[in-house]
Design a protein around this motif. Sequence first.
Motif: not given
Length: 684
Positions: A436-456
Motif C-alpha cells: 500500500l506504500e505510495n497508494m493515493r487515497i481520498l478519505v471522505v468523512d465529516d466526523h473528525p474522529i473517523n478521519r483521524k482513525v483512517v488517516t492514522t
Amino acid sequence: MRYQLIDQLISSLNIAAGHQTFLNELSQKLSGIAEEVDFDRITLYDITHERSEKAEDSAFFSQMLQWQESGQIEEGNLDASEIPVNPYFERWAKLLSENKVLYGPPDSFPDVEAEVLEAMGIKYVVIVPYLHDNQLEGFAAFERTRDKNDELRAASFHQDEFRLIGRWLFNIIKSRRQIHKLEITNHSYSAQLDSKNQILANLSHEIRTPMNGIVGLAEQLEDLENDISKRSFLESIKLSAANLMEVLSDIADFSSSETEVSQLATDPIDVREDIRAVMELFREKAMDKGLRYEVNISDRVPDLIESDFVKMRNIIKNLTDNAIKFTSHGQVTTNLDSETAGDHHWLIIRIKDTGIGISKDKQEYVFEKYAQIEQGFTRTYSGIGLGLSIVKNTVNMLNGQISLESEAGKGCLFEIRLPVKPVQRKEPKKASYESLENMRILVVDDHPINRKVVTTILDKWNAQYAIACNGQEAVEIATKQNFDIILMDIQMPVMDGYDATLKIRELRGNEVTILALTASILKEDEKHCLEVGMNGIIRKPFFPDNLKQWLNSRNNEQPKEYSDMSDHENETVTDLAYLRDISDGNKEFVDEMVNLFIDQSEGHISSLREGVQNADYVAVSAAAHKMKPVLGYVGIDLEKSGIKQIETVSKSHGDIEVIEKLIDELEALINKANSELKRYLEQS
C-alpha cells in the motif's frame, strides 16, 4: 331387433346433469339393458400401468363403477382397486388386448380365475374389452349372481351387442369424469375470482380510509392556529400515510412473489446480529398493544449462515406482523432453532401468539392465493389479507417448509424450516502493508474522529492521502487530483456519499475504486451503494485488514468485519484494544483519540436530544448513525448502548418517549465510559 332396442336404451343420457340426477338416469338405463341381456350386475374396470427402470411394467385393474339389480350404483370401490394383473389375470389382459370377449360360468375358466369369480358370487359372466388406439384401457363385466335353472337366454348372444354396451358405458363415464374435472376447475376459478373481488374491495377500503384522513385533516389544518391541534393533526396525517404505504408494500410484495422469477441470493447472515435486528423491529409495536414480546435464539443456531437475507426477513416480518395484529392480549414469541441431519442444515423459525387462532376447517386454505380466513377479519383488523400467501410463496422459493398449529381462540404457532449453509467465521489475519506504500487515497468523512482513525492507519501504510469533509469537497478534490481509492462515508452534510459517487463517476468514469465506509448494517443500503457505482463496502469501525483483504481480492466481495468488542472485565464499559491494535500500541494516538471522544461525547448527546425536542426523526437517526463507529472505537458494546435501537426506532418514526428513554440510558453509559477513560488518562 334386440340390437335396435339396446341402441335405444343407450341413447339420450344427459351427462351434464347434476351428479345424483346423472346416476339416477344411468341406473334406469342399465336396468333396461340388464333386463334385456338377462344379467343382474354390471361392473366397469380400468387398467393402469406402473413403469420401472429395474423391472417390467406392472399393470393393475381397478373398479370404476358397479351397478346392481337393486338400482344402486357404487363408484370407485377401494376394496376392488389396484388388483395386480400378474399372476392372476395375465391371460385376461392378453386376450382382452387382442379384442377378444371372455364369457361363461366360473368352471369354464382356469382354476385361479374361477376361484376369484366364485368368491365374487358370479354364476355367469361376459367380459368385453375397451380399447383406444389399439391399447387396452379397461373392460366391462356383465355378471349373473343369481341361480337359474333354465339355460342362459344370452348363451347364443351376439358379441357386438355387448361390445356396444361396454363401449357406450366407458365413453359415458370418461366424459362424465372430464366434466367433473372441469366443474372443479371452474369452481376453483370462481372461488378465486370471488376472493380477488373481495381483496379489491378491501384494497379500495384500505387505501380510501387513510386518503380520506390525509385530505380531510390537511383541509382542517389550513384553518387552525392552535399549535397543539396542528401537531396532533400532523401526527394523524403521518399515521395515515404510513398505513397507506404498508398497504402498497403488501401489494408490491405479493405481486413480486407471484410474478418474479426470483434469483436466490447467498448472503452471509450473522444470525444474532442481522436476524435478531429484524425481530426487534416489532418490539415497540407489540408493547404499544400491551403484549409481552420475546425473542429467543437457541445456542444450537450457528453464528453465521448463508441464505437469502431479504426473503428471510420478509417471512419474519409478515408472520410477526400478523401475530401482533391478531393478538389483543397475552404475548408473541419468536424462537430461532437449528437442526442438522447428515449434510442438511435447517434454520427453524417458530412464531407463536395467543391471538384469535384459526379453526381446523380453515387451516388448509389459509396459505392459498387470494384466500382469507374470514372476510370479517380484514375489516376488524385491517389489511388486505395477502401476508400468508406472500410467506408461502417465499418459503417455497427458499425450498423450505411451513406448517401451522392452531385452534380458534387459542392462538397460532407457525413453524418455518429453511435449508441454510453454516459458515465458519474466519479469524482475522495480520496483513502486510508494504503493497500500500505510495497508494493515493481520498478519505471522505465529516466526523473528525473517523478521519483521524483512517488517516492514522494510512500513515502506518505509508500511503498518500487527502481529506474531504463532505461529498461536495470530495467531488472538487477528485476533479483536480487522481486517486487509486476513495473511502466514501455515506451520511454527510452538503452532499451525501451516494450523490458524490454519481458525480465522480461522471467525471472520472471507472478509473478510481470507490469503497463505501459505513456503519450501516442494512442490506438495502449496501445494495444502494453498489447501484450508484461503488465497488464495495467496508464497515465502521475501520479495521486495517478489511481494506487490505478487499484490495487483495479485487473481486467486489465485502470482507467480513471482525468483532469490535472485547470481553469486558471488572464491569468496565470501554476497551481500548482496537485503538492500540490499529496504531501498533502508539500511546500518543490512543490518548488523542480518547480525548477526542471525551470532548465530543456531550455534543453527540446534545444532537440526539435536539432532534427529539424538534420531533425530527431524520436528525435523530443521522446522529445515532454517526455515533455507532465512535462508540466502537473505545470498545463500547453497541448492543448494550442502545444506539442501534435509537437509529431503528427513529427510522420507523417510533414513539418519542421510547427514544428519550434510550437516550437517557445511552447518556448514563457514556458518562460511565468518560469516567473510565479519564482514569485511564490520569494513570497513564
